[in-house]
Design a protein around this motif. Structure first.
Motif: not given
Length: 187
Positions: A42-43, A45-46, A49-50, A144, A171
């Motif tokens: 999930i990290a 994936w985020i 997007r970032m 963040p 991330l």
């Protein structure tokens, strides 16, 4: 010379490596290759997007990178270009002075970060203090965490940026060694 970095640091500007001093008195365009990395699960994936929001590639690996650094008496401006495609520009505004415990406000669109500075070892390490989006402060639990710094190593400009979240860990990040005009920044 009247520029925001010199005015903010005052006499402590001399604590920086002489090549970082030159970079922050004359400005520059630095070029090279960065290694883009993402967290897992999930990290990651985020993080992707970032990266997309920042205009950075969303695939891990090495890509061309350049940064233009400009100064004025009011601000420091960094324009970063990933893979010769998208440019992300940040403006840094000084608050108070280094001797007064001052900091910088980095503005990149709706995101603003309050950043202190450490000059340990002659390098420049940003110390994140707070983050806000559209003027709304982000609580530490959800904020963040940004690690960013620059140093001169063997006559080259070395930097690293890492972004993580307290609950998820790493991330997204990128790092590399840059040069000016195809040459080392010779001391």
């Amino acid at each position: 010379m009247n520029n925001a970095v010199l005015n903010w640091f005052g006499p402590d500007f001399s604590a920086l490596n002489p090549l970082l001093q030159r970079l922050h008195t004359q400005g520059a365009q630095l070029n090279g290759v960065v290694n883009i990395r993402f967290g897992s699960g999930i990290a990651g994936w985020i993080g992707r997007r970032m990266a997309r929001k920042l205009g950075a590639p969303t695939k891990a690996g090495k890509v061309p990178f350049s940064v233009e650094i400009h100064h004025s008496s009011e601000k420091l401006t960094w324009s970063r270009t990933f893979a010769n495609t998208h440019t992300l520009t940040s403006e840094f505004y000084p608050v108070r002075t280094y001797q007064q415990g001052g900091y910088w406000i980095e503005s990149s669109g709706p995101v603003k970060m309050q950043l202190g500075v450490s000059t340990k070892g002659g390098n420049w390490q940003w110390l994140q203090r707070s983050v806000s989006i559209l003027g709304i402060p982000i609580p530490a639990l959800f904020r963040p965490k940004v690690y960013a710094g620059k140093a001169i190593v063997n006559g080259l400009y070395q930097f690293e940026v890492k972004i993580s979240l307290p609950a998820l860990g790493f991330l997204f990040g990128y790092s590399g060694i840059l040069h000016e005009g195809g040459e080392k920044l010779i001391e």
